[in-house]
Every structure is written in C-alpha cells, then in structure tokens.
Write a protein that holds these residues in place. Sequence first.
Motif: not given
Length: 340
Positions: A127-128, A147, A150-151, A153-155, A157, A335, A337
């Motif tokens: 994870s980034r 956090q 958010e992490t 959700s970003g992965q 999409g 969408d 990541n």
Amino acid sequence: MVKKRRRRHISPLQRRLMALVIILSVFVGLTLTYKAIVRPPQLEGENGAGLPASSQAFSSAEQALQDADQLALAAKAAHSARKSDFYTILVSGVDDGNGGSDTNILVAVDAGAGRIYGVNIPRDTKSRINGKNYKFNAAYNLGGMEQAAETLSGQLGIPVDYTVEVSLKAFSALVDAIGGVDFNIPVNMDYDDPIQNLSIHFTAGTRHLTGAEALKVVRFRHNNDGTGYGSEDIGRMKTQQDFLKAVAKQTLRPANLTKVSQFAKIFQQYVKTDLELGELAWLGQEAFSMGADNVNFSTLPGEWHSPYIYLNADEVLGIVNEYLNPYVEDRVLADLNILS
C-alpha cells in the motif's frame, strides 16, 4: 344543600374500548418513535456531482466549452450514481499488540439485493501511504481508521462509507453472548508466545468454542515448529471467514432477537464507529431479515513476494464489481490503484 353529582356508569364494553384505544395509542407512539430512531445510514452526496444551472448567453466557442463541461459532469454523475440501500463498511480488529489493525474486512451490505459480502484485505498488501510503501495493516497505526479507510478506498476505487473499530474483547464477548459456537478447527494448533502471554493448543476437529477459545483459534498463524496452514495469513483469513460465517449462522436466529440489548451493550463497550445507533439498528434489522445463508466472505486475490502481497488487479476488479461496488456503473481498471 349541595346536590351530589351522579357518577357516570361505564359499561364493560366501554372499558374494553377505552383500554383498546390506550393500547393502540401507545403502540402508534412506540412505532413512530422506532421509525424516527431506526433508519438507513445517511450518506452525503449520494448521487455524485450535480449539473450546473444553465447560463444566459454564450458565444459559439463558449457554448461549445459549456456543452463539453455539461457532458463531462453528466458522465461523472453517471459514474458515481449509487445503488439504493448499498453501504460499504470497513471492520478492523485492532488489538494485535503491535499498534496496527491485524484483521481488516470490507463489508458490503446490499440491502436491495438482500446480501452481505465481506472481503478480507491481507495485512501484508502493498500500500502507498503518505508517499511511502507500507503493508496495509500499518495504515491504522499511521492515521487510525480514517487512514485505513482512505488507503483501501484509493486501492479499490470505491468509497468506504463507514468504519467499525473492534476490540478483540468484543469478539470474545459476542461469542459468549450467543452461547458459544460449534466450529471445525482445520489444523492442529500448538503455539506459545510468552511475551503476549498467549498459548494456543487445539486438536483439529469440531468442538464447541467459548469466546476466549474462539479468539485464540482466529488469531492462530503457525505452530511453534513453523508448521500449520502453510500460508500463515491466507490460512488464518480462511479460518476467520469460516468462523464468522458460523457466528452469523448462530447469531442471526430468531431466538437471539431477545438478546439485542445485550449485543448493544457489548457494542457500546468495545466498538468505535461513525455509524449512529439508529443506523446500526437498521443494519442489524436488515441482517436478521437476510439470514446467515446470504452472508459470505472471500479474500482479495494476490501473491506473496517478500515483503508484500501484490494484489491481482484484474481479479480484484472482478470482486469489486460483483460484490463491493456501491455504484450503478461498473468500475474499470483505471478507477483502481493496485500497486505492482
């Protein structure tokens, strides 16, 4: 001389009618109160960005740009239009003694379709976070549930609508509240950790587990000699999923409706969430109506290459669109990541 007032005679029929009116009034009042409190989770901006109001006059070039903007916003709104009564909830177990979230499950409650689906996120998923590479379970330590949500959700999409932070004590208390759980332990378990004062010793096979015993079973990763699942966290996640399925089957029985107040007490004592009490009650009500047969689990697919698990983007996309996507429109790879 004061004239005595005659007492009005009330017949038995009138008394019964009056009692009935009082009972109905109380019932209506309780029903209205229940409906006011128990409600579906409220999401902000459910249907995405709206379209801007039309302008008065534009040049042809300005009009073309305006039209392009309108189309872009319409496409964005369509891409973010949500399904009715569909919610995503990140549930994390955080008492692992290391400051991170040891167990993370994204739960999709699809009340419209009448199903609940939970997906384990491997703790070692690459994870980034804040511009650096970490294992996913570090997200909680770096910024709490916000956090972690958010992490994830970003992965994937998709939004994480709500979070539930669970103390492992809550898990143990819930199992005891439903009278324990019959469970088939998949492997022999022999593990000791003096630092954590943890000893896990079970023989493979079916047995009735108390809350404390169940907690040990779902925490087990490997034996003292290194044997066990052969794939530590993947094996443990499968056991956790099977056990949660058994818990759901035991909990979502009509007989346990009488224990709602006991469950609520456990929840208030050991659980932190951004869901309101009435929203939790609504979700619990929906879960009872669905039943355990409509509760299922899986794990985000990926491969271990030290020190991370690398998710398979194509397979993850399939799971997202099949089970986790709260949007009407399917997600596409762009969408997501997923780190390589």
